[in-house]
Design a protein around this motif. Structure first.
Motif, PDB file in Angstrom:
ATOM      1  N   GLU A  67      25.754  51.698 -10.387  1.00  0.00           N
ATOM      2  CA  GLU A  67      26.770  50.779 -10.895  1.00  0.00           C
ATOM      3  C   GLU A  67      26.481  49.357 -10.429  1.00  0.00           C
ATOM      4  O   GLU A  67      26.126  49.130  -9.268  1.00  0.00           O
ATOM      5  CB  GLU A  67      28.141  51.226 -10.391  1.00  0.00           C
ATOM      6  CG  GLU A  67      29.302  50.356 -10.822  1.00  0.00           C
ATOM      7  CD  GLU A  67      30.610  50.798 -10.197  1.00  0.00           C
ATOM      8  OE1 GLU A  67      31.561  49.980 -10.158  1.00  0.00           O
ATOM      9  OE2 GLU A  67      30.693  51.957  -9.737  1.00  0.00           O
ATOM     10  N   LYS A 100      29.685  48.049 -14.757  1.00  0.00           N
ATOM     11  CA  LYS A 100      28.846  48.707 -15.762  1.00  0.00           C
ATOM     12  C   LYS A 100      27.729  49.484 -15.081  1.00  0.00           C
ATOM     13  O   LYS A 100      27.283  49.134 -13.983  1.00  0.00           O
ATOM     14  CB  LYS A 100      28.253  47.686 -16.731  1.00  0.00           C
ATOM     15  CG  LYS A 100      29.290  46.993 -17.599  1.00  0.00           C
ATOM     16  CD  LYS A 100      28.633  46.060 -18.592  1.00  0.00           C
ATOM     17  CE  LYS A 100      29.661  45.371 -19.481  1.00  0.00           C
ATOM     18  NZ  LYS A 100      30.325  46.332 -20.385  1.00  0.00           N
ATOM     19  N   GLU A 135      23.620  51.277 -19.154  1.00  0.00           N
ATOM     20  CA  GLU A 135      24.362  50.543 -20.180  1.00  0.00           C
ATOM     21  C   GLU A 135      23.865  49.100 -20.269  1.00  0.00           C
ATOM     22  O   GLU A 135      23.665  48.557 -21.368  1.00  0.00           O
ATOM     23  CB  GLU A 135      25.855  50.577 -19.848  1.00  0.00           C
ATOM     24  CG  GLU A 135      26.732  49.873 -20.858  1.00  0.00           C
ATOM     25  CD  GLU A 135      28.194  49.882 -20.443  1.00  0.00           C
ATOM     26  OE1 GLU A 135      29.000  49.273 -21.170  1.00  0.00           O
ATOM     27  OE2 GLU A 135      28.526  50.486 -19.397  1.00  0.00           O
TER      28      GLU A 135
END
Length: 313
Positions: A49, A58, A62
């Protein structure tokens, strides 16, 4: 967009793990069998993360898919690199990894070329690196008959050593070793031998003999890295390997170092010290990506950094 992406590591418990990640890096860990810190990873089994800036919250996978401008529009389908710290409190299984062709065909993911920087190890530590079979027939015979003492090559190691581990290499970290690992983004491992040990439920771990015999390089091929050093007043950059898969360097920073940033992106782990990178505070145990939005690096402090990247085409 962001110049630097700081990441929250993902920790994995392992039968061979210990407490070194907590003791030496001050990570907040309750388990006494933490084996792996997935420090910079977009792999599904440990997707880190982002913990700073406008992309905070995010996952790296991603960001990789949606913000290719941060990575100089690298067109790899998956984020190609993975940085780990491994605490081999006990012996790891003897294992081997496939190349990309075999990995994609049989596991639907990349192969796994990797390398190790020995952060710390006990006195007289060793590791398994290679084998003594001369033919595939001899390989099969020695494995199936459990001739491990004659089959496995063992070498002594010490802190500061570096090893390049191409696909097809029989290998195992052994008891009392703390390692920073740079690898392709893959979690495919074929176990050859696991010392017949059992988990708390009395079960042995799965072996992958057929796959291992398929992918092992025979005879063993020695792959000694060529170390080069660039000096900048009191600082230095040591390059350990520059391959098609990754370049890995150790940056020893004393006081101040200014560099032009000429790569697509870089993965950085702080092994020791504290200081600043482009006015961002960094310290031991931090892991981050320097993105393509960066033009210049200004490092201040007393720092040991492990840095990896893929050379621009």
């Amino acid at each position: 967009m962001q110049e630097i992406l700081f990441l929250k590591p993902v920790f994995q418990e392992k039968i061979w793990g210990g407490t070194a990640l907590r003791d030496k890096f001050n990570y907040d860990l309750q388990s006494n069998q933490t084996g792996e810190c997935w420090a910079i990873s977009a792999h599904p089994n440990g997707d880190c993360e982002i913990i700073n800036g406008e992309l905070k919250g995010k996952r790296l996978s991603e960001v990789w898919q949606d913000n290719r401008d941060l990575f100089n529009h690298d067109d790899s389908p998956v984020f190609p690199l993975l940085t780990k710290i491994l605490d081999a409190n006990k012996d790891l299984s003897v294992q081997v990894h496939p190349d990309d062709e075999y990995g994609m065909k049989h596991e639907n993911e990349l192969g796994k070329t990797e390398c190790w920087y020995i952060i710390d190890c006990k006195e007289d530590a060793e590791m398994v690196f290679g084998h003594n079979a001369h033919t595939k027939e001899e390989l099969e015979h020695m494995i199936k008959n459990g001739e491990w003492n004659s089959f496995l090559r063992r070498i002594e190691i010490k802190p500061g050593d570096f090893f390049y581990v191409p696909t097809g290499t029989i290998h195992a970290l052994c008891e009392g070793t703390l390692v920073l690992e740079t690898q392709q983004s893959s979690d495919t491992t074929y176990r050859v031998y696991d010392y017949d040990r059992r988990d708390p439920d009395g079960n042995t771990r799965e072996l992958h003999i057929r796959q291992a015999m398929d992918v092992t390089t025979v005879p063993h091929r020695e792959t000694l890295p060529t170390k080069t050093v660039k000096r900048y007043e009191d600082s230095e950059i040591i390059t350990y390997v520059n391959s098609d898969y990754f370049t890995v360097e150790k940056w020893n920073i004393k006081d101040k170092l200014r560099l032009d940033f000429d790569q697509s992106y870089m993965l950085v782990s702080v092994l020791n010290g504290k200081g600043y990178l482009n006015e961002e505070k960094i310290e031991k145990g931090n892991h981050f990506i320097i993105t393509a939005q960066t033009q210049e690096l200004i490092l201040n402090g007393d720092l040991e950094l492990m840095v990896s990247y893929i050379e621009k085409n």
